[in-house]
Design an enzyme around this catalytic site. Structure first.
Site, PDB file in Angstrom:
ATOM      1  N   HIS A 102     -38.712 -12.819  13.550  1.00 17.91           N
ATOM      2  CA  HIS A 102     -39.908 -13.309  12.878  1.00 17.91           C
ATOM      3  C   HIS A 102     -39.524 -14.414  11.904  1.00 17.91           C
ATOM      4  O   HIS A 102     -38.612 -14.252  11.100  1.00 17.91           O
ATOM      5  CB  HIS A 102     -40.607 -12.168  12.126  1.00 17.91           C
ATOM      6  CG  HIS A 102     -41.097 -11.071  13.021  1.00 17.91           C
ATOM      7  ND1 HIS A 102     -41.464  -9.831  12.557  1.00 17.91           N
ATOM      8  CD2 HIS A 102     -41.283 -11.038  14.357  1.00 17.91           C
ATOM      9  CE1 HIS A 102     -41.847  -9.074  13.573  1.00 17.91           C
ATOM     10  NE2 HIS A 102     -41.739  -9.789  14.673  1.00 17.91           N
ATOM     11  N   ASP A 106     -43.267 -13.191  20.091  1.00 18.05           N
ATOM     12  CA  ASP A 106     -43.156 -14.561  19.574  1.00 18.05           C
ATOM     13  C   ASP A 106     -44.523 -15.177  19.289  1.00 18.05           C
ATOM     14  O   ASP A 106     -44.680 -16.401  19.332  1.00 18.05           O
ATOM     15  CB  ASP A 106     -42.370 -15.455  20.548  1.00 18.05           C
ATOM     16  CG  ASP A 106     -41.052 -14.850  20.968  1.00 18.05           C
ATOM     17  OD1 ASP A 106     -40.276 -14.482  20.081  1.00 18.05           O
ATOM     18  OD2 ASP A 106     -40.815 -14.718  22.190  1.00 18.05           O
TER      19      ASP A 106
END
Length: 452
Positions: free
Chosen positions: A66, A38
């Site tokens: 993503h 992340d």
């Protein structure tokens, strides 16, 4: 470009004219996470993909998440490489990826409604990639329940079937894309055997085999035009005319099956070696390796997190950073930047540069801390612990910096950043021993400040 030729002398004999002239081919740029995932890899890939000819995924599955923002539109990618946004590049899903076909097509169709056009014509899928089936996902959840009952804790998987699919792969009972597109009768038999294998371990598992096979046969025909022999396709890309090839890693160094915070990790190698094994790229073709790190640290799920802030600071980072998992929807745990883990990630991956993202989230803080070392029983330890019991016990040694208390979101070049923010960045750079090439101060690609 010359290559080694056999000249009819017999297998393995090299022409004298070619001796010493082996062409390494095009270099590949790899983008990898330097923390627990992340970090904003999608933004970095999106930035680099604007000039890339190929953008490749090498490992993981739709447990990755993503986010890419282009022209005010937010795209979420899980299996598709983030570079699919670029209409001039080819996206490749490599053999190291495990593919859930319903998830792949659902993701593509969802993003197509947002404006992603022609993605199926730009996507290549390796015929050696393994398949994730719906029952793998069910088993993933059953395993988590079992761990909770037996040990009082679970791993915190995404329940996307990634672990069970890689387990099938390792036990040599898995099924690949080439199997699905081959003799469907043989595929059906092997599919039924795999289902029975899991049902023998999990008696509560129910699978409508005929319905699943019917759907898989339909997916096979939609998938067929995209499938290539990934090894030969990659070789031609490496050894043909000059090309810009980008590899997008999923997950991150601290989630790597070998080097991460085991057992709270993913089931693939998300460090630089995964680029070689997951795409068939020789090590000599690896060029730049860019690590991506947030200006603070986050983690989804359970497991040791030395710099975690279970206080107002953690809540502020979570709120300002909108720290919610793209794949799971779970809130991310937040804490100060931990340079011990970033340096550890650099040791494994050999980063040539770092992208530091989400600096703007720190804009409102009076002071900012950075973890620089771990202590155990009052003494510094010179390494990142393999044992999670030890990692839970470490005390973090911090460096403290004054906050800049200035909005950085409009900054577009280095000199736009406040001096205190510049000092923070330079400290990170010097401590890791790797230059910082980009600094992110917002969601879109325009918000990535290029340093050099």
């Amino acid at each position: 470009q010359e290559s080694v030729q056999l000249c009819g002398r017999g297998e393995g004999e090299i022409c004298e004219s070619s001796r010493g002239k082996i062409d390494a081919g095009n270099k590949v740029t790899v983008v990898l996470g330097a923390q627990w995932g992340d970090e904003g890899k999608g933004k970095v890939v999106d930035l680099l993909a604007t000039e890339a000819d190929f953008v490749c995924r090498c490992q993981g599955g739709n447990n990755a998440g993503h986010t890419v923002v282009v022209d005010g539109k937010e795209y979420d990618f899980h299996l598709l490489p983030s570079g699919i946004i670029n209409p001039k590049s080819i996206s490749l899903i490599g053999n190291g990826v495990v593919i859930h076909l319903p998830g792949l097509f659902e993701e593509g169709d969802k993003n197509e409604k947002k404006g992603l056009k022609g993605w199926e014509k730009r996507l290549i899928v390796s015929d050696r990639a393994h398949l994730v089936f719906d029952f793998h996902q069910v088993v993933d959840g059953l395993q988590e329940t079992e761990r909770q009952a037996q040990e009082g804790k679970n791993i915190g998987t995404t329940k996307k079937g990634i672990g069970p699919a890689y387990s099938s792969k390792a036990s040599r009972t898995g099924l690949r894309v080439c199997d699905l597109l081959g003799d469907f009768k043989d595929f059906s038999t092997r599919f039924k055997n795999l289902v029975q294998q899991y049902q023998s371990m999990y008696p509560s598992l129910t699978v409508d085999v005929e319905d699943q096979l019917k759907k898989l046969k339909e997916y096979a025909e939609r998938l067929r035009p995209m499938v290539r022999d990934g090894v030969y396709y990659m070789y031609e890309a490496l050894h043909g005319p000059p090309k810009k090839i980008l590899v997008e890693g999923a997950n991150a160094a601290l989630l790597d099956i070998d080097f991460g915070t085991y057992p709270f990790v993913t089931s693939s190698n998300c460090t630089v070696g995964g680029a070689c094994t997951g795409l068939g790229i020789p090590p000599m073709n690896i060029g730049d390796v860019f690590g991506v790190a947030k200006a603070y640290t986050t983690r989804v799920g359970i497991g040791a997190f030395p710099t975690e802030q279970l206080n107002a600071i953690g809540e502020l980072l979570q709120t300002r950073g909108h720290e919610v998992g793209v794949t799971t929807g779970r809130k991310r745990r937040c804490g100060w930047l931990d340079l011990v883990i970033v340096r550890y990630a650099h040791m494994i991956n050999g980063f040539t540069a770092i992208a530091l993202t989400k600096l703007d989230i720190l804009d409102v803080l009076d002071e900012i801390k950075v973890g620089v070392a771990y202590k155990l029983n009052g003494k510094r330890i010179p390494h990142f612990p393999a044992n999670m019991d030890v990692l839970h016990k470490v005390e973090v040694e911090y460096e403290t910096f004054p906050g800049w208390k200035t909005d950085t979101s409009a900054a577009r070049k280095w000199n736009d950043l406040p001096a205190k923010a510049q000092n923070y960045i330079r400290f990170i750079e010097n401590h890791i021993g790797v230059p910082i090439k980009w600094v992110g101060v917002g969601k879109s690609r325009e918000c990535m400040i290029q340093m050099f």
